[in-house]
Design a protein around this motif. Structure first.
Motif, PDB file in Angstrom:
ATOM      1  N   SER A  15      -8.307  55.626   3.417  1.00 28.32           N
ATOM      2  CA  SER A  15      -7.850  54.235   3.302  1.00 28.32           C
ATOM      3  C   SER A  15      -6.378  54.121   3.701  1.00 28.32           C
ATOM      4  CB  SER A  15      -8.028  53.734   1.863  1.00 28.32           C
ATOM      5  OG  SER A  15      -7.314  54.556   0.971  1.00 28.32           O
ATOM      6  N   THR A 142      -7.661  49.606   0.236  1.00 29.44           N
ATOM      7  CA  THR A 142      -8.997  49.827   0.782  1.00 29.44           C
ATOM      8  C   THR A 142      -9.031  49.405   2.254  1.00 29.44           C
ATOM      9  OG1 THR A 142     -11.337  49.386   0.440  1.00 29.44           O
ATOM     10  CG2 THR A 142      -9.842  47.584  -0.108  1.00 29.44           C
ATOM     11  N   SER A 144     -12.361  48.671   5.568  1.00 31.77           N
ATOM     12  CA  SER A 144     -13.805  48.727   5.831  1.00 31.77           C
ATOM     13  C   SER A 144     -14.215  50.158   6.199  1.00 31.77           C
ATOM     14  CB  SER A 144     -14.149  47.794   6.989  1.00 31.77           C
ATOM     15  OG  SER A 144     -13.577  48.308   8.176  1.00 31.77           O
ATOM     16  N   THR A 145     -15.494  50.444   6.014  1.00 26.57           N
ATOM     17  CA  THR A 145     -16.014  51.778   6.339  1.00 26.57           C
ATOM     18  C   THR A 145     -15.722  52.113   7.811  1.00 26.57           C
ATOM     19  OG1 THR A 145     -17.823  51.222   4.883  1.00 26.57           O
ATOM     20  CG2 THR A 145     -18.112  53.185   6.217  1.00 26.57           C
ATOM     21  N   GLU A 146     -15.975  51.144   8.702  1.00 23.65           N
ATOM     22  CA  GLU A 146     -15.804  51.398  10.141  1.00 23.65           C
ATOM     23  C   GLU A 146     -14.355  51.713  10.474  1.00 23.65           C
ATOM     24  OE1 GLU A 146     -17.660  49.057   8.843  1.00 23.65           O
ATOM     25  OE2 GLU A 146     -19.597  49.851   9.520  1.00 23.65           O
ATOM     26  N   ARG A 148     -12.056  52.918   8.439  1.00 24.56           N
ATOM     27  CA  ARG A 148     -11.683  54.225   7.880  1.00 24.56           C
ATOM     28  C   ARG A 148     -12.253  55.354   8.729  1.00 24.56           C
ATOM     29  NH1 ARG A 148     -13.630  54.854   2.525  1.00 24.56           N
ATOM     30  NH2 ARG A 148     -14.862  52.965   2.636  1.00 24.56           N
ATOM     31  N   ALA A 149     -13.481  55.145   9.219  1.00 29.19           N
ATOM     32  CA  ALA A 149     -14.098  56.173  10.075  1.00 29.19           C
ATOM     33  C   ALA A 149     -13.298  56.310  11.373  1.00 29.19           C
ATOM     34  CB  ALA A 149     -15.544  55.796  10.369  1.00 29.19           C
ATOM     35  N   ILE A 169     -19.158  57.952   9.820  1.00 22.91           N
ATOM     36  CA  ILE A 169     -19.490  56.744   9.048  1.00 22.91           C
ATOM     37  C   ILE A 169     -20.443  57.114   7.905  1.00 22.91           C
ATOM     38  CG2 ILE A 169     -20.670  54.494   9.128  1.00 22.91           C
ATOM     39  CD1 ILE A 169     -19.428  54.008  11.829  1.00 22.91           C
ATOM     40  N   ILE A 172     -18.556  59.022   5.151  1.00 23.66           N
ATOM     41  CA  ILE A 172     -17.696  58.143   4.352  1.00 23.66           C
ATOM     42  C   ILE A 172     -18.543  57.313   3.390  1.00 23.66           C
ATOM     43  CG2 ILE A 172     -16.219  56.069   4.513  1.00 23.66           C
ATOM     44  CD1 ILE A 172     -14.674  57.411   6.673  1.00 23.66           C
ATOM     45  N   LYS A 173     -19.690  56.823   3.862  1.00 19.77           N
ATOM     46  CA  LYS A 173     -20.566  56.024   2.986  1.00 19.77           C
ATOM     47  C   LYS A 173     -21.063  56.873   1.822  1.00 19.77           C
ATOM     48  CE  LYS A 173     -22.313  52.421   6.010  1.00 19.77           C
ATOM     49  NZ  LYS A 173     -23.291  52.130   7.041  1.00 19.77           N
ATOM     50  N   ASP A 176     -18.190  57.519  -0.607  1.00 13.37           N
ATOM     51  CA  ASP A 176     -17.869  56.295  -1.363  1.00 13.37           C
ATOM     52  C   ASP A 176     -18.847  56.110  -2.515  1.00 13.37           C
ATOM     53  OD1 ASP A 176     -15.823  55.682   0.301  1.00 13.37           O
ATOM     54  OD2 ASP A 176     -16.786  53.981   1.281  1.00 13.37           O
TER      55      ASP A 176
END
Ligand code: DC
Length: 219
Positions: A15, A142, A144-146, A148-149, A169, A172-173, A176
């Motif tokens: 993040s 924080t 978004s996932t995308e 951060r990836a 991705i 990371i999911k 999380d």
């Protein structure tokens, strides 16, 4: 509750909290506690086959911490192990161990004792919710996932590592879900935390928002 001179910076992996914490510690001249390094130290000792009841003792007798305003250096039996703690094997063990009660309990006082009355920036997952509930300023960073990836992708690519965006991705999911659904100290913003979504912000912009919060809370 009496508030202490601590700024907590929590958030999910990638993040940007590490970079933000460093920038804030530098500008405020506060010491910087990277709490993840302590989970990694625990993992390092566990990989050396020390049992959980022996690890606290090892830390007390054989570990020297040097807390600066840009890093926490860690010596074990007079050897600097700070860089060794950054390996992927240690990261994986640390992640597995971090959901265990005895691990979190034995690291509680160690983390708390890094606060000596002068300013501290504490970077982690549960700094504002568990370790420094009484911090003057709490930030939950924080993205978004995308996003951060994407950041992790660039970071690994710069280090010359082969990376696959789809896998990043998914990783990371998974992480999380594991971090936020664990029973002990799950990852979530403290009630009094300022939530910053950095998906569309540069580090400079996040830094400037945080600096304004510091001015407000510390004056
Ligand atoms: O931030 P890091 O990758 O160095 O953290 C290593 C591991 O420790 C990671 O799996 C999350 C865990 N951790 C934790 O559970 N609580 C913290 N305050 C800091 C890290």
């Amino acid at each position: 509750m009496q508030k202490i001179n601590v700024i907590t910076i929590d958030g999910p992996s990638a993040s940007g909290k590490g970079a933000l914490s460093k920038a804030i510690a530098k500008s405020s001249q506060f010491k910087l506690l990277d709490s993840g390094a302590l989970y990694r130290l625990y993992a390092y000792l566990s990989n050396m086959n020390f049992k959980s009841n022996e690890i606290a003792d090892q830390i007390k007798k054989n570990v020297i911490f040097e807390l600066g305003n840009q890093d926490l250096s860690i010596k074990y039996l007079d050897n600097d192990v700070t860089d060794d703690l950054r390996s992927e094997i240690i990261a994986k063990t640390a992640s597995d161990l971090s959901s265990r009660k005895e691990v979190r309990t034995s690291l509680y006082n160690i983390q708390r004792n890094f606060y000596d009355g002068s300013g501290l920036v504490a970077d982690g997952r549960d700094m504002g919710t568990v370790i420094f509930k009484d911090a003057k300023l709490k930030v939950f960073l924080t993205a978004s996932t995308e996003e951060r990836a994407k950041r992790r992708y660039l970071e690994l690519q710069n280090r010359g590592q082969e990376v696959n965006m789809r896998e990043l991705i998914d990783d990371i999911k998974k992480r999380d879900l594991k971090d936020s659904s664990r029973e002990l100290s799950p990852l979530f913003p403290a009630e009094d935390a300022h939530i910053i979504d950095s998906s569309n912000l540069s580090l400079k912009e996040v830094f400037s928002i945080t600096e304004n919060l510091i001015k407000k809370e510390f004056n």
